[in-house]
Write an enzyme that holds these catalytic residues in place. Sequence first.
Site, PDB file in Angstrom:
ATOM      1  N   SER A   1     -28.475 106.472 -32.481  1.00 40.03           N
ATOM      2  CA  SER A   1     -28.062 106.264 -34.164  1.00 40.03           C
ATOM      3  C   SER A   1     -26.577 106.179 -34.142  1.00 40.03           C
ATOM      4  CB  SER A   1     -28.390 107.682 -34.756  1.00 40.03           C
ATOM      5  OG  SER A   1     -28.160 107.344 -36.287  1.00 40.03           O
ATOM      6  N   THR A   2     -26.024 106.798 -34.969  1.00 37.89           N
ATOM      7  CA  THR A   2     -24.379 106.586 -34.978  1.00 37.89           C
ATOM      8  C   THR A   2     -23.540 106.390 -33.615  1.00 37.89           C
ATOM      9  OG1 THR A   2     -24.411 107.754 -37.089  1.00 37.89           O
ATOM     10  CG2 THR A   2     -22.324 107.407 -36.318  1.00 37.89           C
TER      11      THR A   2
ATOM     12  N   ASP B   1     -33.415 113.316 -34.062  1.00 33.84           N
ATOM     13  CA  ASP B   1     -34.446 112.529 -33.745  1.00 33.84           C
ATOM     14  C   ASP B   1     -34.728 112.217 -32.497  1.00 33.84           C
ATOM     15  OD1 ASP B   1     -36.735 110.480 -34.170  1.00 33.84           O
ATOM     16  OD2 ASP B   1     -35.359 108.990 -34.533  1.00 33.84           O
TER      17      ASP B   1
ATOM     18  N   HIS C   1     -31.177 103.590 -35.195  1.00 32.71           N
ATOM     19  CA  HIS C   1     -31.283 103.923 -36.598  1.00 32.71           C
ATOM     20  C   HIS C   1     -30.553 102.781 -37.494  1.00 32.71           C
ATOM     21  CE1 HIS C   1     -32.168 108.342 -35.896  1.00 32.71           C
ATOM     22  NE2 HIS C   1     -33.254 107.401 -35.649  1.00 32.71           N
TER      23      HIS C   1
ATOM     24  N   MET D   1     -26.442 111.152 -35.292  1.00 30.79           N
ATOM     25  CA  MET D   1     -26.396 112.216 -36.017  1.00 30.79           C
ATOM     26  C   MET D   1     -28.017 112.983 -36.017  1.00 30.79           C
ATOM     27  SD  MET D   1     -24.410 111.225 -39.436  1.00 30.79           S
ATOM     28  CE  MET D   1     -25.332 109.741 -39.553  1.00 30.79           C
TER      29      MET D   1
END
Length: 358
Positions: A182-183, A301, A209, A298
């Site tokens: 993600s991030t 997941d 993401h 973050m």
Amino acid sequence: MDKIRVLVVDDSAFMRKMISDMINSQVDMQVVDTAKNGEDAINKAKSLMPDVVTLDVEMPKVNGLEALKEIKKIQSIQVIMLSSLTFEGSKTTIEALYSGAFDFIQKPSGSISLDIEKVKNELCEKVRYAKHSKKRFEKVSNLKTESKREDIVSNADVLTTRQRDISSIKTVKIDSVLLGASTGGPRVLYDIITKFPKDLGVPVLVVQHMPQGFTKAFAERLDKNSSLKVVEAKDGEQIQKNTVYIAPGGYHMLVRDGKIVLDLSPSIHGVRPAVDKLFISAGEYYKGNTLCSIFTGMGKDGAQGVKFIKSLGGYVISQDEETSIVYGMPKAAFETGCVDEILPDYKIAEKIIDLVRR
């Protein structure tokens, strides 16, 4: 309480007001000023030294990408790009992530748009993460430039004896590689995927993401610079070796009978695509011959997917805390007790290649 100081940059007065109102509605952050173009943004960033800059991608004179590169020269100011969903905007946004942007959000489409509240929550959450990750961001950059440093001490030291034993005796044939991030993920995934040889011998399936419309540009940039073929996954296509499949934004990516299935079932953990969806479905097909890795991001997941793959006898790698821009997803994976190895991001490609070819 010291508030997070934010500079808002957009060529639209309406959008500057909307974004400013979102930020000023939070008790822990405030807008210290606004700027209407890239040149103005650079000057105000130098004089105000904000913690975070929200930066429009498409602006006249000096565009967002050019402004980003100049702002990142000042100090460790974190920059969140705001991008409209256009072909050029998505390409520029992906380029910005490789040029030092912390992350991006898709701009709201108007004052009565149904996504306004969602955008507000996402923006404010990312502003907080950006502020709190400033020191980590500097540390990660320093680690990657210390070429003389071969090993770093990380939380891998707390792996149990059982996990270390598993790591040392792993001999199961790997039939698929699964990556979730993600991030901070795009740069890490780029570094890893571009290191894979053209004859890796297995398919690589990736969930990063990202909103719908941006994953195509992400896949195209990877494909241009990788030895492997990289594509944005399509529903129903047969999974091939030596191909990297990027889950398209807005769809869960599943594996069924050796084919890609794109799924519009509800978001989980607030995201679609979700890492858990990919890991669990791929585990069901490839069984214990699965290698998965969780990267910076973050939330949590991927944690359930990691547990499932480990229960089948698969192999699990997570990025370490020191090189994660946001140590959320890797931490959640680690806390399941199902991680075989924790590595800095710059060692993961080599480890994956070794395990696949072992």
